[in-house]
Motif scaffolding. Structure first.
Motif, mmCIF file in Angstrom:
data_model
loop_
_atom_site.group_PDB
_atom_site.id
_atom_site.type_symbol
_atom_site.label_atom_id
_atom_site.label_comp_id
_atom_site.label_asym_id
_atom_site.label_seq_id
_atom_site.Cartn_x
_atom_site.Cartn_y
_atom_site.Cartn_z
ATOM 1 N N LEU A 24 -4.025 -3.766 1.193
ATOM 2 C CA LEU A 24 -3.472 -2.543 1.660
ATOM 3 C C LEU A 24 -4.499 -1.488 1.401
ATOM 4 C CD1 LEU A 24 0.180 -3.057 0.659
ATOM 5 C CD2 LEU A 24 -0.725 -3.179 2.836
ATOM 6 N N SER A 25 -5.004 -1.394 -0.018
ATOM 7 C CA SER A 25 -6.023 -0.319 -0.455
ATOM 8 C C SER A 25 -7.194 -0.280 0.508
ATOM 9 C CB SER A 25 -6.457 -0.630 -1.870
ATOM 10 O OG SER A 25 -7.280 0.322 -2.452
ATOM 11 N N ALA A 26 -7.680 -1.344 0.882
ATOM 12 C CA ALA A 26 -8.826 -1.460 1.929
ATOM 13 C C ALA A 26 -8.512 -0.698 3.167
ATOM 14 C CB ALA A 26 -9.389 -2.909 1.892
ATOM 15 N N LYS A 27 -7.240 -0.834 3.459
ATOM 16 C CA LYS A 27 -6.652 -0.651 4.692
ATOM 17 C C LYS A 27 -6.489 0.954 4.828
ATOM 18 C CE LYS A 27 -2.422 -1.555 6.123
ATOM 19 N NZ LYS A 27 -1.535 -0.408 6.728
ATOM 20 N N LYS A 28 -6.382 1.628 3.660
ATOM 21 C CA LYS A 28 -6.067 3.138 3.880
ATOM 22 C C LYS A 28 -7.073 3.898 4.635
ATOM 23 C CE LYS A 28 -4.901 7.111 1.177
ATOM 24 N NZ LYS A 28 -4.944 8.039 -0.266
ATOM 25 N N THR A 29 -8.335 3.632 4.518
ATOM 26 C CA THR A 29 -9.257 4.326 5.437
ATOM 27 C C THR A 29 -9.347 3.983 6.893
ATOM 28 O OG1 THR A 29 -11.075 2.694 4.807
ATOM 29 C CG2 THR A 29 -10.955 4.833 3.569
ATOM 30 N N TRP A 59 -4.533 9.018 -9.185
ATOM 31 C CA TRP A 59 -4.536 9.670 -7.953
ATOM 32 C C TRP A 59 -4.015 11.070 -8.132
ATOM 33 C CZ3 TRP A 59 -0.318 11.771 -5.707
ATOM 34 C CH2 TRP A 59 -0.458 12.525 -4.516
ATOM 35 N N ALA A 60 -3.124 11.354 -8.920
ATOM 36 C CA ALA A 60 -2.663 12.553 -9.273
ATOM 37 C C ALA A 60 -3.567 13.214 -10.191
ATOM 38 C CB ALA A 60 -1.324 12.580 -10.129
ATOM 39 N N ALA A 61 -4.402 12.729 -10.894
ATOM 40 C CA ALA A 61 -5.403 13.384 -11.965
ATOM 41 C C ALA A 61 -6.601 13.577 -11.111
ATOM 42 C CB ALA A 61 -5.633 12.208 -13.025
ATOM 43 N N ALA A 62 -6.834 12.880 -10.341
ATOM 44 C CA ALA A 62 -7.997 13.230 -9.073
ATOM 45 C C ALA A 62 -7.571 14.478 -8.490
ATOM 46 C CB ALA A 62 -8.292 12.201 -8.270
ATOM 47 N N ARG A 63 -6.434 14.964 -8.362
ATOM 48 C CA ARG A 63 -5.945 16.139 -7.603
ATOM 49 C C ARG A 63 -5.715 17.256 -8.653
ATOM 50 N NH1 ARG A 63 -5.517 15.493 -2.382
ATOM 51 N NH2 ARG A 63 -4.236 17.397 -2.264
ATOM 52 N N GLY A 64 -5.850 16.921 -9.825
ATOM 53 C CA GLY A 64 -5.649 18.228 -10.516
ATOM 54 C C GLY A 64 -4.194 17.984 -11.075
ATOM 55 N N CYS A 65 -3.436 17.012 -10.893
ATOM 56 C CA CYS A 65 -1.817 17.302 -11.290
ATOM 57 C C CYS A 65 -1.501 16.360 -12.154
ATOM 58 C CB CYS A 65 -1.314 16.818 -9.918
ATOM 59 S SG CYS A 65 -1.623 17.598 -8.537
ATOM 60 N N GLN A 66 -0.412 16.570 -12.996
ATOM 61 C CA GLN A 66 0.096 16.010 -14.111
ATOM 62 C C GLN A 66 1.100 15.029 -13.555
ATOM 63 O OE1 GLN A 66 -0.756 16.294 -17.366
ATOM 64 N NE2 GLN A 66 -2.311 17.743 -16.573
ATOM 65 N N ALA A 96 1.332 0.028 -7.016
ATOM 66 C CA ALA A 96 1.604 1.470 -6.590
ATOM 67 C C ALA A 96 1.639 2.568 -8.065
ATOM 68 C CB ALA A 96 2.868 1.614 -5.855
ATOM 69 N N ASN A 97 2.447 1.732 -9.054
ATOM 70 C CA ASN A 97 2.688 2.611 -10.242
ATOM 71 C C ASN A 97 1.338 2.578 -10.986
ATOM 72 O OD1 ASN A 97 5.721 3.264 -10.400
ATOM 73 N ND2 ASN A 97 5.913 0.878 -10.242
ATOM 74 N N GLN A 98 0.406 1.677 -10.908
ATOM 75 C CA GLN A 98 -0.493 1.801 -11.662
ATOM 76 C C GLN A 98 -1.639 2.848 -10.951
ATOM 77 O OE1 GLN A 98 -2.326 -2.253 -11.571
ATOM 78 N NE2 GLN A 98 -1.198 -2.968 -13.147
ATOM 79 N N ARG A 99 -1.570 2.983 -9.607
ATOM 80 C CA ARG A 99 -2.741 3.808 -9.106
ATOM 81 C C ARG A 99 -2.260 5.223 -9.046
ATOM 82 N NH1 ARG A 99 -4.698 2.087 -3.882
ATOM 83 N NH2 ARG A 99 -4.876 4.183 -3.047
ATOM 84 N N LEU A 100 -0.728 5.525 -9.082
ATOM 85 C CA LEU A 100 -0.404 6.889 -9.048
ATOM 86 C C LEU A 100 -0.997 7.685 -10.165
ATOM 87 C CD1 LEU A 100 1.391 8.696 -7.243
ATOM 88 C CD2 LEU A 100 3.129 8.252 -8.742
ATOM 89 N N PRO A 101 -0.890 7.329 -11.213
ATOM 90 C CA PRO A 101 -1.617 8.623 -12.372
ATOM 91 C C PRO A 101 -2.989 8.880 -12.016
ATOM 92 C CG PRO A 101 -0.472 6.672 -13.434
ATOM 93 C CD PRO A 101 -0.465 6.279 -11.918
#
Length: 306
Positions: free
Chosen positions: A13-18, A90-97, A83-88
């Motif tokens: 699923l991660s590889a499928k995103k692109t 991903w948010a940090a990469a966008r400058g979000c908390q 999903a729970n592992q990747r969300l933090p």
């Protein structure tokens, strides 16, 4: 190793995103964004078959959602954990908390305020217990063609508010292409059997597949009382560029070939030895950076009258 087993569905699923990023119909997407922007802030979104949360990420990255409550439902514990592992990160990469409390995430950025929950569960069981709660937008990406769609749509639409929107994407529609050919006649034979395996698939004693789900959805949606606002093709096209396959898309391709192998290895219409050689050569084509894969699919945006 040519065939990278054991396979991980969450990595697929991660590889499928692109792959999905390129495939999703941008005209239908733009129509979705216009509909969302005409609605009050703080809309409630439900995604079924949500996987590892890539559609949520995309909806933020592509400026569809900025203030919303988002519930992502998936049956596989592996996907919810990923999903729970990747969300933090991903948010940090966008400058979000990203803060988690009582199983829910609060994602806050300069122009972003999301409440996100990833929940494990069967969609039909979820619908039975969540009948009192309704959502503004229902999302299903690469999911409906795994269901008995005519039976499932009324259940899914029962989760929407009257007049609510649905965004159903990457619905397979009857074409799988693998190039270069190994043996054109045999290749066609394998494709036909693979599609038939989708049509014959049963889950818990009930039909759970349709190799032409995309085209059939027009009529299925009409019968379910839904209006199609927009629709368009969303074909997967994976090919090696000058530097090979993009991202982790070689793994995506290996997983597709493995899926065909799993679907047909016990089929009485397949010669085991010849099929094994065919599968091995398809994996080898990926390793050599030769394989081109195309799958025809359709996206739908619509409204349920209620």
């Amino acid at each position: 190793m040519i065939d990278p087993q054991p396979y991980s569905f969450s990595r697929y699923l991660s590889a499928k995103k692109t792959v999905d990023d390129r495939a999703l119909n941008r005209h239908v997407w733009d129509s979705l964004v216009r509909q969302i922007r005409s609605m009050p802030a703080g809309m409630q979104v439900l995604e079924v078959g949500a996987g590892i949360g890539t559609m949520l990420e995309r909806m933020v990255e592509w400026n569809a959602l900025s203030q919303a409550s988002y519930l992502a439902l998936d049956q596989m514990a592996e996907n919810i954990e990923a999903a729970n592992q990747r969300l933090p990160a991903w948010a940090a990469a966008r400058g979000c908390q990203a803060h988690r409390s009582a199983g829910a995430w609060e994602i806050v950025g300069e122009q972003l305020s999301l409440q996100v929950r990833f929940e494990q569960g069967d969609v039909f069981e979820f619908a039975a217990r969540a009948h009192a709660q309704k959502w503004d937008l229902l999302v299903a990406n690469a999911f409906l063609d795994l269901l008995d769609i005519p039976r499932s749509l009324p259940v899914l639409f029962s989760l929407l508010k009257p007049g609510g929107l649905f965004y159903f994407t990457i619905n397979f529609d009857g074409m799988t292409l693998l190039e270069p050919a190994i043996d054109p006649v045999y290749d066609e034979h394998i494709q036909a059997l693979y599609h038939r395996s989708m049509d014959d698939r049963m889950t818990d004693g009930l039909p759970s597949g349709d190799s032409r789900a995309g085209r059939h959805l027009f009529e299925y949606l009409r019968r379910a009382g839904a209006q199609v606002l927009d629709a368009g093709a969303s074909d997967w096209v994976v090919f090696p560029g000058q530097d090979g396959y993009l991202g982790d898309e070689a793994y995506f391709l290996h997983f597709i070939i493995w899926t065909i192998d799993q679907a047909l290895s016990a089929n009485p219409d397949v010669s085991p030895a010849r099929f094994k050689r065919w599968i091995k050569e398809r994996h080898a084509q990926i390793v050599r950076g030769e394989l081109v894969y195309i799958a025809h699919q359709l996206d739908f945006l619509g409204r349920w009258a209620g």
